[in-house]
Design a protein around this motif. Structure first.
Motif, PDB file in Angstrom:
ATOM      1  N   ASN A 204       0.833  -1.200   0.000  1.00  0.00           N
ATOM      2  CA  ASN A 204       0.000   0.000   0.000  1.00  0.00           C
ATOM      3  C   ASN A 204       0.870   1.253   0.000  1.00  0.00           C
ATOM      4  O   ASN A 204       0.587   2.233  -0.708  1.00  0.00           O
ATOM      5  N   GLN A 205       1.934   1.229   0.804  1.00  0.00           N
ATOM      6  CA  GLN A 205       2.851   2.370   0.851  1.00  0.00           C
ATOM      7  C   GLN A 205       3.552   2.557  -0.492  1.00  0.00           C
ATOM      8  O   GLN A 205       3.750   3.692  -0.942  1.00  0.00           O
ATOM      9  N   GLU A 207       2.316   1.786  -3.340  1.00  0.00           N
ATOM     10  CA  GLU A 207       1.302   2.311  -4.254  1.00  0.00           C
ATOM     11  C   GLU A 207       1.171   3.822  -4.098  1.00  0.00           C
ATOM     12  O   GLU A 207       1.090   4.564  -5.091  1.00  0.00           O
ATOM     13  N   VAL A 208       1.138   4.288  -2.856  1.00  0.00           N
ATOM     14  CA  VAL A 208       1.045   5.727  -2.604  1.00  0.00           C
ATOM     15  C   VAL A 208       2.254   6.440  -3.189  1.00  0.00           C
ATOM     16  O   VAL A 208       2.133   7.491  -3.836  1.00  0.00           O
ATOM     17  N   ILE A 213      -3.639   4.072  -7.455  1.00  0.00           N
ATOM     18  CA  ILE A 213      -4.935   4.148  -6.784  1.00  0.00           C
ATOM     19  C   ILE A 213      -5.563   2.762  -6.780  1.00  0.00           C
ATOM     20  O   ILE A 213      -5.642   2.112  -7.826  1.00  0.00           O
ATOM     21  N   GLN A 241      -8.110  -5.735   0.864  1.00  0.00           N
ATOM     22  CA  GLN A 241      -7.183  -4.828   0.193  1.00  0.00           C
ATOM     23  C   GLN A 241      -5.764  -5.395   0.213  1.00  0.00           C
ATOM     24  O   GLN A 241      -5.032  -5.300  -0.777  1.00  0.00           O
ATOM     25  N   ARG A 302      -7.683   8.198  -1.578  1.00  0.00           N
ATOM     26  CA  ARG A 302      -7.131   7.627  -0.348  1.00  0.00           C
ATOM     27  C   ARG A 302      -7.756   8.233   0.912  1.00  0.00           C
ATOM     28  O   ARG A 302      -7.682   7.642   1.992  1.00  0.00           O
ATOM     29  N   SER A 303      -8.372   9.406   0.784  1.00  0.00           N
ATOM     30  CA  SER A 303      -9.004  10.042   1.944  1.00  0.00           C
ATOM     31  C   SER A 303     -10.384   9.479   2.234  1.00  0.00           C
ATOM     32  O   SER A 303     -10.958   9.757   3.284  1.00  0.00           O
TER      33      SER A 303
END
Length: 482
Positions: A204-205, A207-208, A213, A241, A302-303
């Motif tokens: 996930n990190q 991906e950011v 997304i 996820q 992401r928010s």
């Protein structure tokens, strides 16, 4: 309403059932498998030859929705690398090619179907259940042929090494997402699922950092209560996820292999149209979700909090930016478009061959690359025609899901004609400015709206609208500006 969600209908409403039957007829959806296809599947199940490489020593497990039988993927993760700070991910993918021969009845039928269709609590499978839910499925305590991906990931979550080979494997346990999440929350999860959380969070990190997304697409459920129908979203669990990140990791590794060898099939998506992003900002306003002007689209996604129903509806609306996705086939020269903009990387579908036709071919390409052998002729012969087949099946799946959603929304609203709702105008037709689309914050629905007096609709404004009609048979709802 935007699609790409699975609608589960928990009701025996005759009107809904009749609507589902009408959709199947209207879209000419596949029905039961022909007898010769079923017979071919039974023969191949009885005659399958297992690979020589035996990795039944690895205690694989599967994590899927409760009750799933078409299990494409089995997982094992262990610590590795210097100081045990890295990870080795073993990802076993059902070996459909071990059962399906080029040109045989199962292959021909699979090419006609293209993918498994989901909606309204039903599934229309790509392959006969004799394979997809039995002989080829990675069911627990069964030795199965598989494409075994070995993915080495460092302490930061970066992929360092990859290989794929044929192997016999055995899953030792079948987990549902709900049970896996519960075990993680109460501390009783086995090491593999605990490590899945670690690797999933690292990915996930990653991906950011690369600007990717992942849309936590919710499922919608229709429940029957108090004599009426109610449309609700089901929250996606964190373990879903993390599990998806392993699939993404494998797809990105597959794309890297194919690009390096200059042969294969990629899943692509161009950058979003700024006009679509602007429209999404209006949808966010209608759902009362803050989207600061200095926050970009990936940051906004992401928010979003999947536990909030309005945010779930917003996630579904964000699927609009997935329009334009396609496939790029190449052999000797790379295509102009190779990236998938939502993933922010090159990517290929390889992890769901029981449910997607193209994964079987992409998997064979990667096997040949890793083995240093030529890609099989039957794969090379099929590649040029795959994009059209896959795009056609994707359009049919989209039409099916949209029709089911339209049906469900009409049924849910059928007894609310005449009621008034808060809404926001999210689009206005250029040729008829008195017609457009509104989003209803209360129920997360998008629907057509017209202005009674012929006045132009106030684009982006908060309005009050009245439900003018909800026709279940026609699968249509309409509102008028109050």
């Amino acid at each position: 309403m935007p699609s790409n969600v699975v609608v589960r209908v928990r009701t025996s409403s005759p009107e809904l059932q009749q609507g589902l039957e009408a959709i199947a007829k209207e879209l000419d959806l596949p029905g039961d498998f022909p007898a010769e296809v079923t017979a071919a599947a039974e023969r191949s199940a009885a005659d399958v030859v297992l690979p020589e490489l035996d990795r039944t020593d690895l205690p694989f497990l599967t994590i899927d929705p409760a009750g799933s039988m078409d299990l494409d993927q089995a997982l094992h993760i262990e610590r590795s690398g210097p100081g045990g700070k890295g990870f080795r991910v073993h990802y076993a993918i059902a070996d459909v090619a071990a059962f399906v021969r080029p040109g045989d009845p199962v292959d021909v039928e699979a090419n006609r179907r293209g993918e498994t269709l989901y909606g309204a609590g039903t599934r229309i499978p790509l392959h006969p259940p004799e394979l997809s839910e039995a002989a080829a499925s990675l069911l627990p305590d069964q030795v199965r042929p598989a494409l075994l991906w070995t993915l080495d990931v460092d302490a930061a979550g970066t992929l360092t090494e990859v290989r794929v080979e044929r192997a016999r494997v055995r899953s030792t346990a079948r987990w549902s997402y709900v049970d896996a999440q519960k075990a993680l929350d109460d501390g009783s999860a086995p090491d593999v699922i605990t490590l899945l959380r670690e690797v999933g969070e690292l990915r996930n990190q990653q991906e950011v950092a690369r600007g990717g997304i992942s849309l936590p697409l919710p499922e919608q459920e229709v429940d029957e209560s108090d004599g009426g129908l109610r449309l609700v979203f089901r929250e996606q669990l964190p373990v879903e996820q993390w599990n998806a990140q392993i699939s993404l990791l494998t797809g990105m590794a597959a794309a890297k292999l194919m690009i390096g060898a200059k042969v294969g099939i990629l899943r692509t998506l161009p950058p979003p149209d700024p006009r679509d992003v602007a429209r999404l900002r209006r949808v966010a306003k209608g759902l009362r979700i803050s989207w600061p002007h200095d926050l970009d689209y990936p940051g906004f996604v992401r928010s979003l909090d999947p536990a909030v129903s309005e945010h779930q509806a917003m996630v579904v609306a964000c699927t609009r930016l997935l329009r334009g996705s396609g496939y790029a086939v190449f052999d000797g020269e790379l295509p102009e478009q190779t990236r998938h903009s939502a993933i922010a990387a090159e990517y290929a579908h390889v992890t769901a061959p029981l449910r997607r036709l193209g994964d079987r071919y992409a998997g064979e390409v990667c096997l040949a690359i890793c083995a240093g052998t030529a890609v099989p002729d039957w794969v090379l012969a099929a590649l040029p025609g795959l994009p059209k087949t896959l795009q056609d099946s994707a359009r049919r799946a989209g039409s099916y899901e949209r029709a089911v959603l339209d049906l469900v929304e009409a049924a849910v609203l059928a007894d609310r004609v005449g009621e008034t709702f808060d809404a926001v105008v999210t689009s206005v037709r250029d040729d008829h400015p008195d017609s457009g689309v509104v989003v209803l914050a209360e129920i997360g629905v998008e629907a057509p709206v017209t202005s009674d007096g012929g006045a132009a609709l106030p684009l982006g404004d908060d309005v009050r609208v009245t439900l003018a009609s909800a026709d279940v048979a026609a699968r249509k709802v309409a509102f008028t500006l109050s």
